[in-house]
Design a protein around this motif. Structure first.
Motif, PDB file in Angstrom:
ATOM      1  N   VAL A 121       0.691  -1.280  -0.086  1.00 54.77           N
ATOM      2  CA  VAL A 121      -0.039   0.172  -0.009  1.00 54.77           C
ATOM      3  C   VAL A 121       0.825   1.288  -0.047  1.00 54.77           C
ATOM      4  O   VAL A 121       1.911   1.451   0.611  1.00 54.77           O
ATOM      5  N   PRO A 122       0.413   2.228  -0.608  1.00 53.43           N
ATOM      6  CA  PRO A 122       1.199   3.690  -0.683  1.00 53.43           C
ATOM      7  C   PRO A 122       0.832   4.408   0.438  1.00 53.43           C
ATOM      8  O   PRO A 122       0.310   4.056   1.382  1.00 53.43           O
ATOM      9  N   SER A 123       1.641   5.555   0.799  1.00 48.75           N
ATOM     10  CA  SER A 123       1.234   6.334   1.687  1.00 48.75           C
ATOM     11  C   SER A 123      -0.055   7.156   1.316  1.00 48.75           C
ATOM     12  O   SER A 123      -0.151   7.571   0.233  1.00 48.75           O
ATOM     13  N   VAL A 124      -0.811   7.260   2.319  1.00 49.92           N
ATOM     14  CA  VAL A 124      -2.171   7.792   2.096  1.00 49.92           C
ATOM     15  C   VAL A 124      -2.198   9.076   2.954  1.00 49.92           C
ATOM     16  O   VAL A 124      -2.068   8.885   3.983  1.00 49.92           O
ATOM     17  N   GLU A 125      -2.760  10.213   2.468  1.00 50.17           N
ATOM     18  CA  GLU A 125      -2.895  11.207   3.223  1.00 50.17           C
ATOM     19  C   GLU A 125      -3.799  10.997   4.657  1.00 50.17           C
ATOM     20  O   GLU A 125      -4.902  10.381   4.381  1.00 50.17           O
ATOM     21  N   LYS A 126      -3.342  11.655   5.641  1.00 46.57           N
ATOM     22  CA  LYS A 126      -4.305  11.333   6.869  1.00 46.57           C
ATOM     23  C   LYS A 126      -5.834  11.358   6.989  1.00 46.57           C
ATOM     24  O   LYS A 126      -6.434  10.734   7.442  1.00 46.57           O
ATOM     25  N   LYS A 127      -6.148  12.710   6.106  1.00 43.25           N
ATOM     26  CA  LYS A 127      -7.377  13.049   6.169  1.00 43.25           C
ATOM     27  C   LYS A 127      -8.266  11.996   5.324  1.00 43.25           C
ATOM     28  O   LYS A 127      -9.522  12.041   5.617  1.00 43.25           O
ATOM     29  N   ARG A 128      -7.595  11.364   4.534  1.00 45.71           N
ATOM     30  CA  ARG A 128      -8.363  10.071   3.648  1.00 45.71           C
ATOM     31  C   ARG A 128      -8.355   8.962   3.990  1.00 45.71           C
ATOM     32  O   ARG A 128      -7.444   8.208   4.402  1.00 45.71           O
ATOM     33  N   CYS A 135     -10.596 -11.099   3.730  1.00 47.23           N
ATOM     34  CA  CYS A 135     -11.700 -11.931   4.184  1.00 47.23           C
ATOM     35  C   CYS A 135     -11.742 -13.370   3.337  1.00 47.23           C
ATOM     36  O   CYS A 135     -11.519 -13.314   2.098  1.00 47.23           O
ATOM     37  N   ASP A 136     -11.713 -14.375   4.153  1.00 43.08           N
ATOM     38  CA  ASP A 136     -11.382 -15.848   3.628  1.00 43.08           C
ATOM     39  C   ASP A 136     -12.721 -16.580   3.036  1.00 43.08           C
ATOM     40  O   ASP A 136     -13.740 -16.039   3.264  1.00 43.08           O
ATOM     41  N   GLY A 137     -12.463 -17.640   2.661  1.00 44.89           N
ATOM     42  CA  GLY A 137     -13.406 -18.617   2.029  1.00 44.89           C
ATOM     43  C   GLY A 137     -14.536 -18.885   3.191  1.00 44.89           C
ATOM     44  O   GLY A 137     -15.704 -19.375   2.866  1.00 44.89           O
ATOM     45  N   ASN A 138     -14.250 -18.761   4.287  1.00 48.56           N
ATOM     46  CA  ASN A 138     -14.967 -19.067   5.589  1.00 48.56           C
ATOM     47  C   ASN A 138     -15.567 -17.719   6.055  1.00 48.56           C
ATOM     48  O   ASN A 138     -16.650 -17.747   6.897  1.00 48.56           O
ATOM     49  N   VAL A 139     -15.526 -16.903   5.224  1.00 47.05           N
ATOM     50  CA  VAL A 139     -16.046 -15.332   5.321  1.00 47.05           C
ATOM     51  C   VAL A 139     -15.578 -14.886   6.773  1.00 47.05           C
ATOM     52  O   VAL A 139     -16.427 -14.276   7.508  1.00 47.05           O
ATOM     53  N   TYR A 140     -14.490 -15.078   7.169  1.00 51.10           N
ATOM     54  CA  TYR A 140     -13.620 -14.590   8.502  1.00 51.10           C
ATOM     55  C   TYR A 140     -13.082 -13.579   7.918  1.00 51.10           C
ATOM     56  O   TYR A 140     -12.103 -13.490   6.943  1.00 51.10           O
ATOM     57  N   ASN A 141     -13.379 -12.307   8.580  1.00 55.22           N
ATOM     58  CA  ASN A 141     -12.466 -11.245   8.390  1.00 55.22           C
ATOM     59  C   ASN A 141     -11.049 -11.416   9.091  1.00 55.22           C
ATOM     60  O   ASN A 141     -11.059 -11.278  10.188  1.00 55.22           O
ATOM     61  N   TYR A 142     -10.015 -11.737   8.426  1.00 53.64           N
ATOM     62  CA  TYR A 142      -8.731 -12.317   9.061  1.00 53.64           C
ATOM     63  C   TYR A 142      -7.863 -11.440   9.349  1.00 53.64           C
ATOM     64  O   TYR A 142      -6.764 -11.738   9.714  1.00 53.64           O
ATOM     65  N   GLY A 143      -8.070 -10.228   8.964  1.00 56.55           N
ATOM     66  CA  GLY A 143      -7.076  -8.874   9.075  1.00 56.55           C
ATOM     67  C   GLY A 143      -7.505  -7.371   8.209  1.00 56.55           C
ATOM     68  O   GLY A 143      -8.214  -7.609   7.192  1.00 56.55           O
ATOM     69  N   TYR A 144      -6.618  -6.591   8.711  1.00 56.12           N
ATOM     70  CA  TYR A 144      -6.949  -5.333   8.068  1.00 56.12           C
ATOM     71  C   TYR A 144      -5.689  -4.575   7.927  1.00 56.12           C
ATOM     72  O   TYR A 144      -4.810  -4.919   8.861  1.00 56.12           O
ATOM     73  N   THR A 150      -3.245  -0.041  10.487  1.00 56.73           N
ATOM     74  CA  THR A 150      -1.837   0.157  10.225  1.00 56.73           C
ATOM     75  C   THR A 150      -1.495   1.598  10.045  1.00 56.73           C
ATOM     76  O   THR A 150      -0.226   1.736   9.904  1.00 56.73           O
ATOM     77  N   GLY A 151      -2.231   2.507   9.919  1.00 55.86           N
ATOM     78  CA  GLY A 151      -1.889   4.043   9.984  1.00 55.86           C
ATOM     79  C   GLY A 151      -1.866   4.315   8.096  1.00 55.86           C
ATOM     80  O   GLY A 151      -2.126   3.405   7.438  1.00 55.86           O
ATOM     81  N   SER A 152      -1.240   5.463   7.968  1.00 57.70           N
ATOM     82  CA  SER A 152      -1.141   6.091   6.661  1.00 57.70           C
ATOM     83  C   SER A 152       0.039   5.645   5.818  1.00 57.70           C
ATOM     84  O   SER A 152       0.228   6.359   4.702  1.00 57.70           O
ATOM     85  N   GLU A 153       0.878   5.139   6.442  1.00 56.22           N
ATOM     86  CA  GLU A 153       2.184   5.165   6.128  1.00 56.22           C
ATOM     87  C   GLU A 153       2.142   3.941   5.192  1.00 56.22           C
ATOM     88  O   GLU A 153       1.339   2.940   4.818  1.00 56.22           O
ATOM     89  N   PRO A 154       3.305   3.914   4.021  1.00 60.85           N
ATOM     90  CA  PRO A 154       3.346   2.687   3.036  1.00 60.85           C
ATOM     91  C   PRO A 154       3.847   1.552   3.729  1.00 60.85           C
ATOM     92  O   PRO A 154       4.337   1.653   4.746  1.00 60.85           O
ATOM     93  N   GLY A 155       3.452   0.430   3.127  1.00 57.79           N
ATOM     94  CA  GLY A 155       4.115  -0.740   3.690  1.00 57.79           C
ATOM     95  C   GLY A 155       3.661  -2.055   2.786  1.00 57.79           C
ATOM     96  O   GLY A 155       2.985  -2.091   1.936  1.00 57.79           O
ATOM     97  N   ASP A 156       4.602  -3.153   3.214  1.00 59.72           N
ATOM     98  CA  ASP A 156       4.472  -4.247   2.468  1.00 59.72           C
ATOM     99  C   ASP A 156       3.839  -5.402   3.508  1.00 59.72           C
ATOM    100  O   ASP A 156       4.607  -5.713   4.378  1.00 59.72           O
ATOM    101  N   TYR A 157       2.785  -6.103   2.963  1.00 61.06           N
ATOM    102  CA  TYR A 157       2.228  -7.002   3.978  1.00 61.06           C
ATOM    103  C   TYR A 157       1.972  -8.591   3.290  1.00 61.06           C
ATOM    104  O   TYR A 157       1.835  -8.532   2.026  1.00 61.06           O
ATOM    105  N   LEU A 158       2.333  -9.400   3.927  1.00 57.89           N
ATOM    106  CA  LEU A 158       2.337 -10.745   3.489  1.00 57.89           C
ATOM    107  C   LEU A 158       0.748 -11.490   3.755  1.00 57.89           C
ATOM    108  O   LEU A 158       0.634 -11.545   5.064  1.00 57.89           O
ATOM    109  N   VAL A 159       0.217 -12.209   2.816  1.00 56.96           N
ATOM    110  CA  VAL A 159      -0.846 -13.107   2.977  1.00 56.96           C
ATOM    111  C   VAL A 159      -0.634 -14.413   2.797  1.00 56.96           C
ATOM    112  O   VAL A 159      -0.096 -14.903   1.552  1.00 56.96           O
TER     113      VAL A 159
END
Length: 482
Positions: A121-128, A135-144, A150-159
């Protein structure tokens, strides 16, 4: 967001499926094959199976439409490829019911079988406000990922998928664990007004999806085998429920919580481990299945109507979450899916819902005009933004209207007119309340009404809607105006 299931599933399902289920041959207990359970047990299994399987089937159908069937008009992109929607949903979007028209979406269906996937994800202005819901096949929201999580800073996340075992690679901020090999990632990016769309597109262009091997600049592993998915559509759920469930369960690894119900489903020919085909049930057993499905659907509706708090006619509760949140409560999960699959956890967004006015009477734009008045200083308490969206009460789709307005939200406040005492009144009706009041007009259908309030990133300190249904802030009732 919510997938199309049809509110009148009981009557429609019985009408359509009766013809389907009464055909087929009588199950023979020959050659040592296992016999079907008794009629009473079959009915009970169908009821439990419907409750357990509804979210799984709904998700499977959407996956087929969005990522598998390229000829489907709702198709977005193949697995592991992101699809950015540089627009908000309108009345023409009919794959998902009760769609969010606040935030342009981006979608990617992940295939985690060959290797993990990196979401950047990129850096996103804080006001936005933005969020990435996993969401997986069990329809569990397993992360955000996003403004709140995680805030508005850029980052790389592994699924990673259910079979992955490994160390966190360098450069990865966090690892998210899907319980299934196929999983939906839904991005919501706040749009302030129509002129803001180019800025949203810029943010969307910064969303990246790539295999772990590409991220690490290493050779890719062998690709996963091609799968011939059983074709499925959201419209087909009504008359193919157990066929879809049978197909979907191939991609839902069993766990201790679901072991009992899955064994029961296998006993009537549904899912891995079955001893005969579901279609081979006798006519009497198929009739028992119909009754069981109806009773399961009735239980889901009852939970939806009474399982959450009623605050001034609005239903407020916390239905969505991860595996630990549900803890095997299949009825709650089914209610969440039918009420609005792919909805957020309450801490990410809370959804007051209503179909009734202050008197408890069904909202109907063909009979009455309505108002919703927020007292001065008592607008929804959120860290991001809030909205009130109008849907047709029967289909739960957005409605066509002369001003192309599907919702009223907090970014529109500067155009709206407040009352002399500082309160804010929304006019909920099919015809314009007049040019003076039109900025506060939420166009209604010439029929029954379904209203959804969305409170994104609700505040957790008073006044607050949290805990959902027990908070210090309450939504105002919908009042008949004429």
């Amino acid at each position: 967001m919510k997938i199309k299931t049809a509110n009148a599933i009981t009557s429609t399902l019985l009408c359509i499926l009766a013809a389907t289920f009464v055909t087929g041959c009588e199950k023979k207990d020959a050659g040592g094959a296992a016999a079907a359970p008794s009629l009473e047990d079959t009915k009970a299994i169908a009821e439990q199976g419907f409750i357990y399987g509804l979210p799984i089937v709904m998700n499977y159908a959407v996956m087929n439409e969005y990522a598998v069937d390229k000829s489907n008009p709702q198709f977005k992109a193949p697995f592991n490829q992101i699809k950015n929607e540089p627009r908000v949903f309108t009345y023409e979007d009919t794959a998902i019911v009760t769609p969010n028209s606040d935030t342009p979406y981006s979608f990617v269906w992940l295939d985690l079988r060959a290797e993990p996937i990196v979401l950047s994800v990129p850096s996103v202005e804080k006001k936005r406000y933005y969020s990435v819901m996993l969401c997986d096949g069990n329809v569990y929201n397993y992360g955000y990922i996003g403004s709140r999580a995680t805030g508005s800073e850029p980052g790389d996340y592994l699924v990673v998928g259910p079979d992955w075992k490994g160390e966190t690679p360098p450069g990865i901020k966090k690892v998210f664990y899907s319980t299934t090999p196929f999983a939906l990632t839904g991005y919501r990016t706040q749009l302030f007004n129509p002129a803001d769309m180019p800025n949203v597109i810029k943010v969307q262009s910064g969303y990246k999806v790539q295999p772990l091997s590409a991220f690490l600049k290493q050779p890719a592993p062998p690709p996963a085998p091609k799968i011939d998915f059983l074709p499925a559509t959201t419209a087909g759920i009504k008359d193919n429920f157990f066929q879809y469930l049978d197909a979907a369960l191939q991609f839902i690894p069993p766990d201790p919580q679901s072991q009992d119900i899955r064994a029961k489903l296998a006993s009537i020919g549904v899912g891995p481990g079955k001893t005969f085909d579901f279609k081979d049930l006798s006519e009497a057993h198929k009739a028992a299945v119909l009754v069981g499905m109806k009773e399961g659907d009735d239980k889901i509706d009852k939970f939806l109507s009474g399982g959450i708090k009623d605050i001034n006619g609005w239903k407020i509760g916390s239905f969505m979450g991860d595996r630990a949140f549900y803890n095997g409560n299949w009825l709650m999960r089914a209610a969440a899916a039918k009420g609005g699959i792919y909805g957020n956890d309450a801490v990410e967004a809370t959804y007051p819902l209503t179909r009734v006015d202050a008197k408890g009477e069904t909202l109907d734009g063909s009979k009455h005009n309505y108002t919703i008045t927020f007292p001065a200083g008592q607008l929804p308490p959120v860290n991001a933004f809030w909205s009130v969206t109008m849907y047709d009460g029967k289909s739960q789709f957005l409605i066509k209207n002369p001003i192309n307005r599907y919702l009223i939200n907090s970014p529109m406040m500067s155009q709206m007119k407040k009352n002399p005492d500082g309160s804010l009144t929304l006019y909920v009706q099919k015809n314009s309340p007049g040019k003076t009041q039109e900025p506060n007009w939420l166009p209604a259908p010439n029929d029954t009404i379904y209203l959804v309030m969305r409170l994104y990133w609700p505040k957790e300190t008073p006044p607050s809607v949290l805990p959902a249904g027990s908070g210090t802030w309450q939504p105002p009732a919908v009042v008949q105006a004429s």
